[in-house]
Design an enzyme around this catalytic site. Structure first.
Site, short mmCIF file in Angstrom:
data_model
loop_
_atom_site.label_atom_id
_atom_site.label_comp_id
_atom_site.label_asym_id
_atom_site.label_seq_id
_atom_site.Cartn_x
_atom_site.Cartn_y
_atom_site.Cartn_z
N THR A 157 -12.63 0.91 -19.30
CA THR A 157 -12.44 -0.49 -19.64
C THR A 157 -10.98 -0.64 -20.05
O THR A 157 -10.42 0.26 -20.69
CB THR A 157 -13.36 -0.96 -20.79
OG1 THR A 157 -13.04 -0.22 -21.98
CG2 THR A 157 -14.83 -0.76 -20.44
N HIS A 158 -10.37 -1.74 -19.67
CA HIS A 158 -8.94 -1.95 -19.93
C HIS A 158 -8.09 -0.83 -19.32
O HIS A 158 -6.99 -0.56 -19.79
CB HIS A 158 -8.66 -2.06 -21.43
CG HIS A 158 -9.50 -3.06 -22.15
ND1 HIS A 158 -9.23 -4.41 -22.14
CD2 HIS A 158 -10.66 -2.91 -22.85
CE1 HIS A 158 -10.16 -5.05 -22.84
NE2 HIS A 158 -11.05 -4.17 -23.27
N SER A 279 6.58 9.53 4.09
CA SER A 279 7.88 8.89 3.89
C SER A 279 8.86 9.33 4.97
O SER A 279 8.79 10.44 5.49
CB SER A 279 8.42 9.27 2.51
OG SER A 279 9.80 8.93 2.40
N LYS A 285 5.40 13.17 0.74
CA LYS A 285 4.63 11.98 0.46
C LYS A 285 3.40 11.83 1.35
O LYS A 285 3.42 12.13 2.54
CB LYS A 285 5.50 10.73 0.61
CG LYS A 285 6.62 10.60 -0.39
CD LYS A 285 6.12 10.54 -1.82
CE LYS A 285 5.30 9.29 -2.10
NZ LYS A 285 6.06 8.04 -1.94
N ASN A 287 1.11 8.52 1.55
CA ASN A 287 0.97 7.17 1.02
C ASN A 287 -0.30 6.48 1.54
O ASN A 287 -0.56 6.52 2.75
CB ASN A 287 2.19 6.33 1.42
CG ASN A 287 3.48 6.92 0.90
OD1 ASN A 287 3.53 7.45 -0.20
ND2 ASN A 287 4.53 6.84 1.71
N GLU A 292 -3.21 -0.27 1.04
CA GLU A 292 -2.20 -1.20 0.55
C GLU A 292 -2.13 -2.44 1.44
O GLU A 292 -2.05 -3.58 0.93
CB GLU A 292 -0.84 -0.51 0.49
CG GLU A 292 -0.77 0.55 -0.60
CD GLU A 292 0.50 1.38 -0.55
OE1 GLU A 292 0.82 2.02 -1.57
OE2 GLU A 292 1.18 1.40 0.50
N GLN A 324 -7.80 -30.97 12.31
CA GLN A 324 -7.45 -30.04 13.37
C GLN A 324 -6.70 -28.83 12.81
O GLN A 324 -6.89 -27.70 13.27
CB GLN A 324 -6.58 -30.75 14.41
CG GLN A 324 -6.00 -29.85 15.48
CD GLN A 324 -5.15 -30.64 16.46
OE1 GLN A 324 -5.66 -31.52 17.16
NE2 GLN A 324 -3.86 -30.34 16.50
#
Length: 490
Positions: A157-158, A279, A285, A287, A292, A324
């Site tokens: 939570t949070h 990358s 990397k 990704n 995303e 339209q």
């Protein structure tokens, strides 16, 4: 420039190409061209049955329309000089079936009720496609949940460690979300499934048209009750885009978590390489690009909803040409949603969840503190707030061992838990995440025994939704068969 059969009687001035392009809806109308052919067929069959068009003219028209359905519309039907697909089809019909027969098709009908009918028909088809996508995603979630009934992980939570739960519990939470998305789409389908055809411009017509017959031919449950509402109503579009926006928002939430889980900070999941990129400069990397982009597409669908609401909000009854420009927002919302759903299902299906990392984090951040407070209430009769304060103070002091809990009890409640019988072993047993989850009793909690039943219930619910969707699809197919049969008889 093609001659416009609709403008010919009333308007003389020729439009420039710039005006024609500006007013044309042809690009968006490609979505409804097939629906428009079926609407024409239903209308002609009804006109012939009611005695408003002779059998030979009906045969000519239906023969041409059958050809368009089988081979595709001639390119001339999409000429921007025609403004829209409805005028385009009428123009090629006049050319192919002759002016006498072709000129009879539009009797008792306006483009207003025609387009509203076509939009509803295409929306039904696309809703069924979206439902199929939600079913695929829900199936993936149910399947992975069944595999992970005992996979312990922290809940949050949070975005802070909160309490231990299981991966099954987490996955079924999203399945519940997407189940409601399915339900909203079913509801939208039911509300839009009435036919506007036969309402003409907005005030009906003096010709005795059989609106129930055309509704039946097109798979609607009935005609729309009010002819003005029939042509002016686009709340079915706003409702549908709203449902898609909620669905894409839920998808975006899951994308966000999977992106976070795939980071080196968390390491809860390893995404299949097919849905990732690397990358151009950093060779290490991996990704999560697909997630995303999917997260970004949710913003596009929300934007379509905002545009749709803004477009409609100031329109008076009944039809206005502004409507339209509403249609492309619907088509794009479907495009973004229906391309995202199967991809997310595949990502869930192929994801590798790191049970070791999840289990390690299940106890981090004092996730078991709530259970210790509950234990003090159950076993030692403390008020919950007193127990809450004792455990909270122990966390503040830096540990949940017996010595620290005892210090916290004396400081906050002026009591000795050791004197009451609390032991280190007892605390250690209480703070075991596996036992905490096993001892959960309430309906909907992550107890594996309860989760197994939840998986079974979700599976039953999904099968019921799939059957309902198949029945709806069958109803549309049966309506098409009715048209084909009526044409054959003619």
């Amino acid at each position: 420039m093609a001659k416009d059969q609709i403008r010919a009687g009333r308007l003389d001035a020729q439009r420039s190409k710039e005006i024609e392009d500006y007013l044309s809806s042809m690009e968006a109308d490609k979505q409804i061209s097939s629906s428009d052919i079926r609407v024409d067929m239903a209308h002609i069959l009804m006109l012939e049955k009611q005695g408003f068009i002779d059998k030979q003219s009906a045969k000519k028209l239906l023969s041409a329309l059958n050809k368009y359905m089988d081979e595709g519309l001639p390119a001339d039907a999409f000429d921007v000089d025609r403004e829209d697909i409805h005028a385009g089809i009428e123009a090629v019909l006049i050319n192919d079936a002759g002016a006498d027969a072709g000129g009879r098709m539009h009797l008792g009908r306006s483009r207003n009720d025609e387009v509203a009918t076509c939009l509803k028909m295409r929306t039904r088809e696309l809703i069924l496609e979206t439902l199929s996508g939600t079913f695929e995603l829900r199936r993936a979630l149910i399947s992975r949940a069944e595999e992970n009934l005992n996979t312990i992980m922290p809940g949050f939570t949070h975005l802070q460690h909160a309490q231990p739960t299981t991966l099954a519990h987490y996955l079924l939470a999203y399945e519940n979300l997407f189940s409601r998305d399915s339900a909203r789409l079913f509801d939208a389908y039911a509300r839009l499934n009435k036919s506007p055809l036969g309402s003409a411009a907005f005030a009906g017509t003096g010709f005795d048209l059989d609106r129930n017959l055309t509704a039946d031919y097109l798979g609607f449950i009935s005609p729309v009750e009010n002819s003005m509402d029939a042509v002016a109503n686009r709340d079915f579009i706003v409702e549908t885009i709203s449902d898609l926006a909620i669905l894409m928002t839920n998808i975006s939430r899951m994308c966000e978590e999977l992106i976070l889980w795939s980071t080196a900070f968390v390491k809860f999941v390893n995404l299949n390489d097919a849905y990732c990129s690397t990358s151009s400069i950093m060779p290490q990397k991996k990704n999560p690009d697909t997630l995303e982009i999917m997260r970004a597409k949710s913003a596009a669908v929300i934007g379509e909803l905002t545009a749709a609401l803004t477009l409609i909000k100031s329109l008076p009854m009944s039809y206005n040409r502004d409507l339209q420009d509403l249609n492309p927002h619907l088509w794009n919302a479907f495009k973004q949603t229906n391309s995202s759903l199967p991809l997310l299902a595949e990502i869930i299906d192929t994801a590798e969840f790191d049970e070791t990392a999840m289990k390690k984090q299940a106890k981090a951040g004092n996730t078991t503190a709530t259970e210790l407070a509950d234990h003090l209430v159950r076993e030692y009769g403390l008020p919950f707030r007193t127990a809450h304060n004792i455990v909270g103070r122990a966390v503040k002091l830096g540990s949940l061992d017996l010595k620290t809990v005892e210090e916290a009890a004396k400081e906050t409640a002026k009591i000795s838990l050791v004197e009451k019988g609390l032991t280190d072993t007892e605390i250690s047993n209480v703070l075991n995440p596996k036992d905490i989850i096993k001892h959960k009793k309430t309906y909907g909690s992550p107890n594996p025994r309860l989760m197994k039943k939840a998986v079974q219930a979700a599976d039953v619910r999904l099968v019921q939704d799939e059957v309902t969707s198949d029945m709806m699809s069958d109803q549309l197919s049966e309506a098409d068969e009715k048209i084909k049969s009526a044409i054959s008889e003619l």
